[in-house]
Design a protein around this motif. Sequence first.
Motif, PDB file in Angstrom:
ATOM      1  N   MET A  73       0.660  -1.303  -0.005  1.00  0.00           N
ATOM      2  CA  MET A  73       0.170  -0.141   0.123  1.00  0.00           C
ATOM      3  C   MET A  73       1.056   1.230   0.036  1.00  0.00           C
ATOM      4  O   MET A  73       1.961   1.373   0.536  1.00  0.00           O
ATOM      5  N   ASP A  74       0.723   2.312  -0.585  1.00  0.00           N
ATOM      6  CA  ASP A  74       1.165   3.477  -0.449  1.00  0.00           C
ATOM      7  C   ASP A  74       1.161   4.185   0.636  1.00  0.00           C
ATOM      8  O   ASP A  74      -0.236   3.902   1.562  1.00  0.00           O
ATOM      9  N   PRO A  75       1.981   5.047   1.391  1.00  0.00           N
ATOM     10  CA  PRO A  75       1.688   5.273   2.726  1.00  0.00           C
ATOM     11  C   PRO A  75       0.854   6.466   2.831  1.00  0.00           C
ATOM     12  O   PRO A  75       0.106   6.200   4.076  1.00  0.00           O
ATOM     13  N   LYS A  76       0.277   7.147   2.003  1.00  0.00           N
ATOM     14  CA  LYS A  76      -1.118   7.968   2.320  1.00  0.00           C
ATOM     15  C   LYS A  76      -2.302   7.169   2.419  1.00  0.00           C
ATOM     16  O   LYS A  76      -3.204   7.272   3.156  1.00  0.00           O
ATOM     17  N   SER A  77      -2.548   6.254   1.709  1.00  0.00           N
ATOM     18  CA  SER A  77      -3.682   5.288   1.753  1.00  0.00           C
ATOM     19  C   SER A  77      -3.665   4.554   2.908  1.00  0.00           C
ATOM     20  O   SER A  77      -4.675   4.357   3.429  1.00  0.00           O
ATOM     21  N   HIS A  78      -2.293   3.970   3.431  1.00  0.00           N
ATOM     22  CA  HIS A  78      -2.250   3.517   4.472  1.00  0.00           C
ATOM     23  C   HIS A  78      -2.859   4.323   5.817  1.00  0.00           C
ATOM     24  O   HIS A  78      -3.570   4.046   6.694  1.00  0.00           O
ATOM     25  N   ASP A  79      -2.352   5.490   5.907  1.00  0.00           N
ATOM     26  CA  ASP A  79      -2.707   6.502   6.991  1.00  0.00           C
ATOM     27  C   ASP A  79      -3.975   6.837   6.896  1.00  0.00           C
ATOM     28  O   ASP A  79      -4.817   6.977   8.090  1.00  0.00           O
ATOM     29  N   LYS A  80      -4.751   6.766   5.843  1.00  0.00           N
ATOM     30  CA  LYS A  80      -6.248   7.359   5.860  1.00  0.00           C
ATOM     31  C   LYS A  80      -7.219   6.125   6.135  1.00  0.00           C
ATOM     32  O   LYS A  80      -7.818   6.101   7.023  1.00  0.00           O
ATOM     33  N   HIS A  81      -6.697   4.723   5.604  1.00  0.00           N
ATOM     34  CA  HIS A  81      -7.414   3.624   6.122  1.00  0.00           C
ATOM     35  C   HIS A  81      -7.216   3.203   7.502  1.00  0.00           C
ATOM     36  O   HIS A  81      -8.039   2.670   8.139  1.00  0.00           O
ATOM     37  N   ILE A  82      -6.128   3.207   8.057  1.00  0.00           N
ATOM     38  CA  ILE A  82      -5.648   2.884   9.495  1.00  0.00           C
ATOM     39  C   ILE A  82      -6.314   3.755  10.518  1.00  0.00           C
ATOM     40  O   ILE A  82      -6.773   3.378  11.409  1.00  0.00           O
ATOM     41  N   ALA A  83      -6.635   5.158  10.015  1.00  0.00           N
ATOM     42  CA  ALA A  83      -7.421   5.876  10.875  1.00  0.00           C
ATOM     43  C   ALA A  83      -8.803   5.625  11.148  1.00  0.00           C
ATOM     44  O   ALA A  83      -9.114   5.828  12.261  1.00  0.00           O
ATOM     45  N   TYR A  84      -9.417   4.854  10.236  1.00  0.00           N
ATOM     46  CA  TYR A  84     -10.766   4.156  10.482  1.00  0.00           C
ATOM     47  C   TYR A  84     -10.751   3.000  11.441  1.00  0.00           C
ATOM     48  O   TYR A  84     -11.427   2.839  12.260  1.00  0.00           O
ATOM     49  N   VAL A  85      -9.780   2.075  10.927  1.00  0.00           N
ATOM     50  CA  VAL A  85      -9.938   0.887  11.629  1.00  0.00           C
ATOM     51  C   VAL A  85      -9.045   0.587  12.811  1.00  0.00           C
ATOM     52  O   VAL A  85      -9.037  -0.333  13.656  1.00  0.00           O
ATOM     53  N   SER A  86      -8.258   1.401  13.156  1.00  0.00           N
ATOM     54  CA  SER A  86      -7.396   1.441  14.129  1.00  0.00           C
ATOM     55  C   SER A  86      -7.524   2.822  15.366  1.00  0.00           C
ATOM     56  O   SER A  86      -7.951   2.643  16.411  1.00  0.00           O
ATOM     57  N   HIS A  87      -7.115   3.713  14.521  1.00  0.00           N
ATOM     58  CA  HIS A  87      -6.958   5.054  15.379  1.00  0.00           C
ATOM     59  C   HIS A  87      -8.184   5.630  15.757  1.00  0.00           C
ATOM     60  O   HIS A  87      -8.208   5.911  17.233  1.00  0.00           O
ATOM     61  N   LEU A  88      -9.274   5.497  15.143  1.00  0.00           N
ATOM     62  CA  LEU A  88     -10.631   5.798  15.549  1.00  0.00           C
ATOM     63  C   LEU A  88     -10.983   4.881  16.614  1.00  0.00           C
ATOM     64  O   LEU A  88     -11.707   5.380  17.619  1.00  0.00           O
ATOM     65  N   SER A  89     -10.771   3.642  16.414  1.00  0.00           N
ATOM     66  CA  SER A  89     -11.293   2.621  17.631  1.00  0.00           C
ATOM     67  C   SER A  89     -10.450   2.859  18.805  1.00  0.00           C
ATOM     68  O   SER A  89     -11.380   2.862  19.969  1.00  0.00           O
ATOM     69  N   HIS A  90      -9.355   3.460  18.883  1.00  0.00           N
ATOM     70  CA  HIS A  90      -8.594   3.835  20.143  1.00  0.00           C
ATOM     71  C   HIS A  90      -9.198   5.073  20.732  1.00  0.00           C
ATOM     72  O   HIS A  90      -9.429   5.175  22.150  1.00  0.00           O
ATOM     73  N   ILE A  91      -9.371   6.049  20.094  1.00  0.00           N
ATOM     74  CA  ILE A  91     -10.231   7.205  20.469  1.00  0.00           C
ATOM     75  C   ILE A  91     -11.662   7.008  21.028  1.00  0.00           C
ATOM     76  O   ILE A  91     -11.613   7.201  22.294  1.00  0.00           O
ATOM     77  N   SER A  92     -12.299   6.128  20.329  1.00  0.00           N
ATOM     78  CA  SER A  92     -13.688   5.828  20.946  1.00  0.00           C
ATOM     79  C   SER A  92     -13.389   5.187  22.377  1.00  0.00           C
ATOM     80  O   SER A  92     -14.192   5.096  23.256  1.00  0.00           O
ATOM     81  N   SER A  93     -12.236   4.136  22.399  1.00  0.00           N
ATOM     82  CA  SER A  93     -12.320   3.457  23.701  1.00  0.00           C
ATOM     83  C   SER A  93     -11.738   4.263  24.669  1.00  0.00           C
ATOM     84  O   SER A  93     -12.324   4.131  25.965  1.00  0.00           O
ATOM     85  N   PHE A  94     -10.918   5.176  24.611  1.00  0.00           N
ATOM     86  CA  PHE A  94     -10.524   5.914  25.630  1.00  0.00           C
ATOM     87  C   PHE A  94     -11.738   6.963  26.040  1.00  0.00           C
ATOM     88  O   PHE A  94     -11.646   7.086  27.179  1.00  0.00           O
ATOM     89  N   MET A  95     -12.542   7.370  25.081  1.00  0.00           N
ATOM     90  CA  MET A  95     -13.341   8.499  25.584  1.00  0.00           C
ATOM     91  C   MET A  95     -14.609   7.816  26.331  1.00  0.00           C
ATOM     92  O   MET A  95     -15.132   8.299  27.068  1.00  0.00           O
ATOM     93  N   LEU A  96     -14.897   6.326  25.921  1.00  0.00           N
ATOM     94  CA  LEU A  96     -16.047   5.592  26.538  1.00  0.00           C
ATOM     95  C   LEU A  96     -15.157   5.596  28.076  1.00  0.00           C
ATOM     96  O   LEU A  96     -16.070   5.671  28.900  1.00  0.00           O
ATOM     97  N   GLY A  97     -14.163   5.064  27.982  1.00  0.00           N
ATOM     98  CA  GLY A  97     -13.357   4.952  29.428  1.00  0.00           C
ATOM     99  C   GLY A  97     -13.617   6.018  30.146  1.00  0.00           C
ATOM    100  O   GLY A  97     -13.902   5.999  31.393  1.00  0.00           O
ATOM    101  N   LYS A  98     -13.419   7.309  29.600  1.00  0.00           N
ATOM    102  CA  LYS A  98     -13.375   8.651  30.257  1.00  0.00           C
ATOM    103  C   LYS A  98     -14.735   8.898  30.968  1.00  0.00           C
ATOM    104  O   LYS A  98     -14.872   9.343  31.983  1.00  0.00           O
ATOM    105  N   THR A  99     -15.862   8.578  29.943  1.00  0.00           N
ATOM    106  CA  THR A  99     -17.174   9.105  30.253  1.00  0.00           C
ATOM    107  C   THR A  99     -17.541   8.243  31.448  1.00  0.00           C
ATOM    108  O   THR A  99     -18.032   8.673  32.463  1.00  0.00           O
ATOM    109  N   VAL A 100     -17.221   6.914  31.430  1.00  0.00           N
ATOM    110  CA  VAL A 100     -17.610   5.852  32.734  1.00  0.00           C
ATOM    111  C   VAL A 100     -16.977   6.307  34.063  1.00  0.00           C
ATOM    112  O   VAL A 100     -17.520   6.231  34.833  1.00  0.00           O
ATOM    113  N   ILE A 101     -15.426   6.602  33.800  1.00  0.00           N
ATOM    114  CA  ILE A 101     -14.762   7.035  34.982  1.00  0.00           C
ATOM    115  C   ILE A 101     -15.349   8.351  35.379  1.00  0.00           C
ATOM    116  O   ILE A 101     -15.382   8.420  36.912  1.00  0.00           O
TER     117      ILE A 101
END
Length: 285
Positions: A168-196
């Motif tokens: 994969m080219d680097p820009k495509s990688h960074d675009k796709h991984i933002a959806y399937v990995s980076h966003l997942s981590h943000i969602s998890s962190f913020m859900l944890g914050k909300t509950v805490i």
Amino acid sequence: MNIYVIGVGLIGGSIALDAKGLNSDAKIFGIDSNEKHLQEAIALGVIDEAATFDDLSKADFVIVSVPVDTAIVVLPTVLDLISDSAIVFDVGSTKTPICEAVSDHPRRRNFIATHPIAGTEFSGPSAAIRGLFQGKTNIICEVEKTTFKLQEKALLLFSAIGMRIRYMDPKSHDKHIAYVSHLSHISSFMLGKTVINKEKDEQDIFDMAGSGFESTVRLAKSSPAMWTPIFKQNKKQVVKTLEEYISNLSKFKDLLENDDFEAIYHEMESVNRIKEILNGMNVKK
């Protein structure tokens, strides 16, 4: 075979364990800014010895497994120090800044940009496990910039530890991984914050938390030292994914406020096809 692991944690340590399992003659050296990590890695058998950057001229493989902000600083130095027969690869979750950091280096041909899509929420030498990469995808970017002989050397290792290769080219990688990995981590962190935050007022909330909450918030245990630089380097793509995610959350909230439960049902039903997608991914693996 001399393998040097810079950053002896989950990914670098797991590659080291697998490489040692494949070749008992392989010698694994660890380089880490944390002396306790090095001693722990030796005690656990993840590495054989501690080393320094001055030793890299003896390397056959160099695995750069450090936070991505550190990687862009470390990689040019590593390439300065290795022999012409050594192959260097990083394992970072962003690829564009890392590829740019070495684009003009005289030994760019000795570097291969990779991102193994594997891991857990744990970090440090004790998190390293054998077989982590079995059946997992390894994204490789700009492979044409790595000399063919060294490509083969790296690909042989990746294949031997069970990874599937995707180019994969680097820009495509960074675009796709933002959806399937980076966003997942943000969602998890913020859900944890909300509950805490809520737990301050309602002490019983964690007594009621089941497996659904635990699995959804699991990624919130991930290392902030690793993830903050990832969000910084991939800021543009992460912001785009957040805008789409927040829009979907707002629409769901509007449906709920308007008592439109039929629409809510159809929203969830339409997303149920994620099961087919994930099942298809598992079959391919």
